[in-house]
Design a protein around this motif. Structure first.
Motif, mmCIF file in Angstrom:
data_model
loop_
_atom_site.group_PDB
_atom_site.id
_atom_site.type_symbol
_atom_site.label_atom_id
_atom_site.label_comp_id
_atom_site.label_asym_id
_atom_site.label_seq_id
_atom_site.Cartn_x
_atom_site.Cartn_y
_atom_site.Cartn_z
ATOM 1 N N PRO A 8 8.084 2.591 -47.599
ATOM 2 C CA PRO A 8 7.946 1.260 -47.647
ATOM 3 C C PRO A 8 8.877 0.444 -46.643
ATOM 4 O O PRO A 8 10.186 0.640 -46.354
ATOM 5 N N LEU A 9 8.337 -0.557 -46.160
ATOM 6 C CA LEU A 9 8.805 -1.461 -45.191
ATOM 7 C C LEU A 9 9.262 -0.873 -43.668
ATOM 8 O O LEU A 9 9.672 -1.465 -42.864
ATOM 9 N N ASN A 10 8.598 0.218 -43.665
ATOM 10 C CA ASN A 10 8.859 1.012 -42.390
ATOM 11 C C ASN A 10 8.200 0.259 -41.108
ATOM 12 O O ASN A 10 8.595 0.218 -40.002
ATOM 13 N N ASP A 11 6.989 -0.423 -41.617
ATOM 14 C CA ASP A 11 6.293 -1.188 -40.410
ATOM 15 C C ASP A 11 6.759 -2.454 -39.941
ATOM 16 O O ASP A 11 6.554 -2.783 -39.013
ATOM 17 N N ILE A 12 7.933 -2.963 -40.843
ATOM 18 C CA ILE A 12 8.656 -4.080 -40.428
ATOM 19 C C ILE A 12 9.675 -3.657 -39.732
ATOM 20 O O ILE A 12 10.243 -4.024 -38.651
ATOM 21 N N ILE A 13 10.746 -2.819 -40.339
ATOM 22 C CA ILE A 13 12.082 -2.290 -39.783
ATOM 23 C C ILE A 13 11.854 -1.073 -38.824
ATOM 24 O O ILE A 13 12.846 -0.946 -38.161
ATOM 25 N N HIS A 14 11.063 -0.469 -38.734
ATOM 26 C CA HIS A 14 10.922 0.809 -37.886
ATOM 27 C C HIS A 14 12.005 1.771 -37.896
ATOM 28 O O HIS A 14 12.603 2.010 -36.872
ATOM 29 N N ALA A 15 12.285 2.101 -39.194
ATOM 30 C CA ALA A 15 13.457 3.038 -39.315
ATOM 31 C C ALA A 15 12.928 4.502 -38.848
ATOM 32 O O ALA A 15 13.848 5.312 -38.725
ATOM 33 N N HIS A 16 11.770 4.654 -39.292
ATOM 34 C CA HIS A 16 11.282 6.122 -39.282
ATOM 35 C C HIS A 16 10.153 5.990 -38.153
ATOM 36 O O HIS A 16 9.261 5.113 -38.222
ATOM 37 N N GLU A 17 9.823 7.048 -37.334
ATOM 38 C CA GLU A 17 8.776 7.387 -36.467
ATOM 39 C C GLU A 17 8.094 8.568 -36.828
ATOM 40 O O GLU A 17 8.730 9.626 -37.129
ATOM 41 N N TYR A 18 6.671 8.240 -36.700
ATOM 42 C CA TYR A 18 5.936 9.215 -36.998
ATOM 43 C C TYR A 18 5.579 10.242 -36.078
ATOM 44 O O TYR A 18 5.494 9.571 -34.721
ATOM 45 N N ALA A 20 3.088 12.217 -33.558
ATOM 46 C CA ALA A 20 1.790 12.322 -33.048
ATOM 47 C C ALA A 20 0.986 13.526 -33.725
ATOM 48 O O ALA A 20 1.377 14.734 -33.455
ATOM 49 N N VAL A 21 -0.260 13.231 -34.159
ATOM 50 C CA VAL A 21 -1.044 14.625 -34.734
ATOM 51 C C VAL A 21 -1.380 15.574 -33.519
ATOM 52 O O VAL A 21 -1.201 16.717 -34.007
ATOM 53 N N GLU A 22 -1.405 15.269 -32.260
ATOM 54 C CA GLU A 22 -1.653 16.272 -31.577
ATOM 55 C C GLU A 22 -0.559 17.226 -31.114
ATOM 56 O O GLU A 22 -0.562 18.396 -31.006
ATOM 57 N N GLU A 23 0.796 16.911 -31.322
ATOM 58 C CA GLU A 23 1.813 17.529 -31.291
ATOM 59 C C GLU A 23 2.013 18.350 -32.575
ATOM 60 O O GLU A 23 2.533 19.659 -32.335
ATOM 61 N N ILE A 24 1.738 17.867 -33.646
ATOM 62 C CA ILE A 24 1.616 18.900 -34.695
ATOM 63 C C ILE A 24 0.652 19.921 -34.748
ATOM 64 O O ILE A 24 0.915 20.716 -35.134
ATOM 65 N N GLU A 25 -0.470 19.599 -34.439
ATOM 66 C CA GLU A 25 -1.606 20.479 -34.188
ATOM 67 C C GLU A 25 -1.143 21.890 -33.273
ATOM 68 O O GLU A 25 -1.732 22.676 -33.412
ATOM 69 N N VAL A 26 -0.450 21.447 -32.495
ATOM 70 C CA VAL A 26 -0.070 22.662 -31.498
ATOM 71 C C VAL A 26 0.846 23.680 -32.503
ATOM 72 O O VAL A 26 0.778 24.891 -32.115
ATOM 73 N N ILE A 27 1.629 23.311 -33.309
ATOM 74 C CA ILE A 27 2.544 24.151 -34.026
ATOM 75 C C ILE A 27 1.822 24.734 -35.420
ATOM 76 O O ILE A 27 2.319 25.755 -36.028
ATOM 77 N N LEU A 28 0.789 24.086 -35.800
ATOM 78 C CA LEU A 28 0.085 24.445 -36.898
ATOM 79 C C LEU A 28 -0.350 26.149 -37.034
ATOM 80 O O LEU A 28 -0.193 26.732 -38.152
ATOM 81 N N PRO A 29 -1.035 26.785 -36.015
ATOM 82 C CA PRO A 29 -1.269 27.886 -36.011
ATOM 83 C C PRO A 29 0.055 28.748 -36.357
ATOM 84 O O PRO A 29 -0.266 29.931 -37.125
ATOM 85 N N ALA A 45 10.621 22.367 -36.828
ATOM 86 C CA ALA A 45 11.383 21.056 -36.689
ATOM 87 C C ALA A 45 12.119 21.065 -35.504
ATOM 88 O O ALA A 45 12.020 19.742 -34.864
ATOM 89 N N ASP A 46 12.487 22.066 -35.046
ATOM 90 C CA ASP A 46 13.176 22.116 -33.597
ATOM 91 C C ASP A 46 12.207 21.668 -32.623
ATOM 92 O O ASP A 46 12.400 20.900 -31.601
ATOM 93 N N LYS A 47 11.044 22.378 -32.656
ATOM 94 C CA LYS A 47 10.173 22.347 -31.459
ATOM 95 C C LYS A 47 9.663 20.615 -31.524
ATOM 96 O O LYS A 47 9.220 20.387 -30.571
ATOM 97 N N LEU A 48 9.525 20.024 -32.559
ATOM 98 C CA LEU A 48 9.085 18.672 -32.955
ATOM 99 C C LEU A 48 9.927 17.810 -32.717
ATOM 100 O O LEU A 48 9.839 16.521 -32.720
ATOM 101 N N SER A 49 11.182 18.211 -32.699
ATOM 102 C CA SER A 49 12.328 17.065 -32.717
ATOM 103 C C SER A 49 12.203 16.255 -34.052
ATOM 104 O O SER A 49 12.563 15.346 -34.068
ATOM 105 N N ALA A 50 11.891 17.061 -35.102
ATOM 106 C CA ALA A 50 11.635 16.190 -36.354
ATOM 107 C C ALA A 50 12.624 16.344 -37.442
ATOM 108 O O ALA A 50 13.379 17.652 -37.707
ATOM 109 N N ASP A 51 13.215 15.186 -37.858
ATOM 110 C CA ASP A 51 14.301 15.425 -38.951
ATOM 111 C C ASP A 51 13.855 15.646 -40.278
ATOM 112 O O ASP A 51 14.591 16.522 -41.241
ATOM 113 N N LEU A 52 12.424 15.769 -40.389
ATOM 114 C CA LEU A 52 11.983 16.139 -41.903
ATOM 115 C C LEU A 52 10.582 16.493 -41.676
ATOM 116 O O LEU A 52 9.715 15.752 -41.066
#
Length: 133
Positions: A8-18, A20-29, A45-52
């Protein structure tokens, strides 16, 4: 999943960044066969620099329609079993929960596989403690 997790409200406050699908597809296999391995989620998580990282895995799904010869009605039998897995980098914690939903009865649209999957995903995501994000 076809939709992003809604914060909620992320479009306004930009607290979290998604990511890109292309980056995620690389690690899925790498995760495909070992999705339940906490170390693999940590590496992803380390490869994507993802917090969650949150993933939904389809464990089983079936839908069968059949005609009752006695009264001529169409019956529906459907079942879906999903697993939600996640890793939070900040707390180094893993979350793993399974949920199954079934419908057996006269043919109703809400008993079809797609609505069952959507409601099961909603239940799984609502059970996840996302409050700090």
């Amino acid at each position: 999943m076809t939709k992003k997790l809604r914060i909620p409200l992320n479009d306004i406050i930009h607290a979290h960044e998604y990511i890109a699908v292309e980056e995620i597809e690389v690690i899925l296999p790498e995760l495909k066969t070992q999705f339940n391995n906490p170390e693999k989620l940590k590496i992803a998580a380390d490869k994507l620099s993802a917090d969650l990282i949150i993933g939904i895995v389809i464990l089983s799904a079936h839908e069968r329609q059949y005609q009752n010869l006695w009264n001529g009605e169409t019956y529906l039998s459907s079942n879906i079993s999903l697993r939600l897995i996640s890793y939070e980098r900040d707390t180094d914690t893993f979350f793993n929960k399974k949920k199954s939903t079934s419908y057996h009865g006269t043919y109703m649209l809400f008993g079809r596989l797609q609505p069952l999957a959507k409601s099961t995903i909603d239940k799984l995501l609502n059970s996840y403690p996302l409050k700090k994000f």
